[in-house]
Scaffold this motif. Structure first.
Motif, PDB file in Angstrom:
ATOM      1  N   ALA A  69       0.845  -1.202   0.000  1.00  0.00           N
ATOM      2  CA  ALA A  69       0.000   0.000   0.000  1.00  0.00           C
ATOM      3  C   ALA A  69       0.874   1.243   0.000  1.00  0.00           C
ATOM      4  O   ALA A  69       1.951   1.273   0.616  1.00  0.00           O
ATOM      5  N   ARG A  70       0.396   2.279  -0.658  1.00  0.00           N
ATOM      6  CA  ARG A  70       1.074   3.574  -0.652  1.00  0.00           C
ATOM      7  C   ARG A  70       0.184   4.602   0.045  1.00  0.00           C
ATOM      8  O   ARG A  70      -1.001   4.717  -0.266  1.00  0.00           O
ATOM      9  N   LEU A  71       0.782   5.344   0.946  1.00  0.00           N
ATOM     10  CA  LEU A  71       0.129   6.457   1.625  1.00  0.00           C
ATOM     11  C   LEU A  71       0.948   7.692   1.301  1.00  0.00           C
ATOM     12  O   LEU A  71       2.025   7.891   1.871  1.00  0.00           O
ATOM     13  N   GLY A  72       0.470   8.469   0.343  1.00  0.00           N
ATOM     14  CA  GLY A  72       1.305   9.547  -0.161  1.00  0.00           C
ATOM     15  C   GLY A  72       2.517   8.951  -0.849  1.00  0.00           C
ATOM     16  O   GLY A  72       2.397   8.115  -1.741  1.00  0.00           O
ATOM     17  N   GLU A  73       3.707   9.344  -0.408  1.00  0.00           N
ATOM     18  CA  GLU A  73       4.942   8.818  -0.995  1.00  0.00           C
ATOM     19  C   GLU A  73       5.471   7.600  -0.245  1.00  0.00           C
ATOM     20  O   GLU A  73       6.434   6.979  -0.681  1.00  0.00           O
ATOM     21  N   GLU A  74       4.845   7.269   0.873  1.00  0.00           N
ATOM     22  CA  GLU A  74       5.328   6.158   1.689  1.00  0.00           C
ATOM     23  C   GLU A  74       4.765   4.832   1.186  1.00  0.00           C
ATOM     24  O   GLU A  74       3.567   4.691   0.964  1.00  0.00           O
ATOM     25  N   VAL A  75       5.662   3.846   1.035  1.00  0.00           N
ATOM     26  CA  VAL A  75       5.265   2.500   0.617  1.00  0.00           C
ATOM     27  C   VAL A  75       5.252   1.601   1.844  1.00  0.00           C
ATOM     28  O   VAL A  75       6.220   1.567   2.614  1.00  0.00           O
ATOM     29  N   MET A  76       4.154   0.885   2.041  1.00  0.00           N
ATOM     30  CA  MET A  76       4.002   0.029   3.220  1.00  0.00           C
ATOM     31  C   MET A  76       3.781  -1.408   2.814  1.00  0.00           C
ATOM     32  O   MET A  76       3.099  -1.694   1.827  1.00  0.00           O
ATOM     33  N   ARG A  77       4.366  -2.310   3.609  1.00  0.00           N
ATOM     34  CA  ARG A  77       4.204  -3.754   3.423  1.00  0.00           C
ATOM     35  C   ARG A  77       3.841  -4.378   4.766  1.00  0.00           C
ATOM     36  O   ARG A  77       4.108  -3.802   5.820  1.00  0.00           O
TER      37      ARG A  77
END
Length: 254
Positions: A216-224
């Motif tokens: 998932a992306r929240l703004g420019e942050e990529v999360m796993r």
């Protein structure tokens, strides 16, 4: 909105399926306003029970514990009793090592939800990974531990244990914006949000969001996985990507 860091915890029954090495039985994702974990047992957990608030406040001087599981991998677990028993029979069987004869074994599959109100006798079986949400209490009474050399809390467990089968069924999920409410209790709700392209989540109250699958992306942050966020009441988050979020919504009294 705040990003929370996962905390791996070694357990004697821990497996190796959570991505933090062998022997890690739990990964704590949040400790407040609810305790949220991932569990990965390689062996049976102890047969245990949690006290309700009233008993815990009177006897222990702190709140009791209510929890729920969202199943991540298939297997078998203990959920309550197979038939009604007396306190005396339960004690005798716990001491004699025959408790398993009256426990209700249940086969579970990924995506299944089980609510464990205080007093429900329960245990996770080998390989049954779960997402667990619970009121933030550490009160656990071990009723039986398969002969392992750990402390039991037999009399307290007998004080609070439900001595008849506990209903397993839940009402159907309730649609909510972007997802569905899987479980509603007096202490917390459990919600599921599939992510397919774009997802907007608005927090009804203090909400812990955990990414269980995908990216998932929240703004420019990529999360796993197992990225976890705390949203305050009224906050919104817009995610892009593909995956699955679970949300634990805290209620007053949790």
């Amino acid at each position: 909105m705040r990003r929370l860091e996962p905390k791996p915890v070694a357990r004697i029954w821990g497996g190796s399926g959570l991505g933090f090495g062998p022997g890690i039985g739990e990964v704590w994702l949040a400790e407040a306003p609810l305790l949220v974990k991932l569990l990965d047992p390689a062996d049976w957990l102890s047969v245990q029970v949690h006290p309700p608030h009233e008993y815990a406040l009177r006897v222990e001087g702190k709140p009791g514990k209510y929890e729920a599981w969202y199943v991540l991998s298939p297997g078998e677990l203990v959920y309550g009793l197979a038939r009604p028993v007396s306190r005396e029979e339960l004690r005798e069987r716990a001491l004699a090592g025959t408790l398993e004869e009256v426990l209700r074994r249940v086969r579970v599959e990924p995506g299944q939800v089980l609510y464990l109100p205080a007093g429900t006798i329960h245990a996770l079986g080998p390989g049954v990974r779960v997402y667990e949400v619970q009121t933030p209490s550490d009160l656990t009474y071990r009723l039986y531990d398969y002969g392992r050399p750990r402390e039991l809390h037999l009399e307290k467990a007998l004080d609070v244990a439900i001595l008849e089968p506990t209903p397993l069924t839940l009402p159907p999920p309730e649609p909510v914006l972007g997802g569905e409410r899987l479980l509603s209790t007096p202490f917390f709700d459990l919600l599921r949000y599939p992510l397919a392209g774009e997802l907007r989540v608005r927090a009804e109250g203090p909400t812990l969001l955990t990414l269980l699958e995908g990216e998932a992306r929240l703004g420019e942050e990529v999360m796993r996985p197992p990225a976890t966020l705390l949203l305050e009441p009224g906050e919104e988050a817009v995610f892009r990507g593909e995956g699955l979020w679970l949300a634990a919504l805290a209620k007053e009294g949790a």
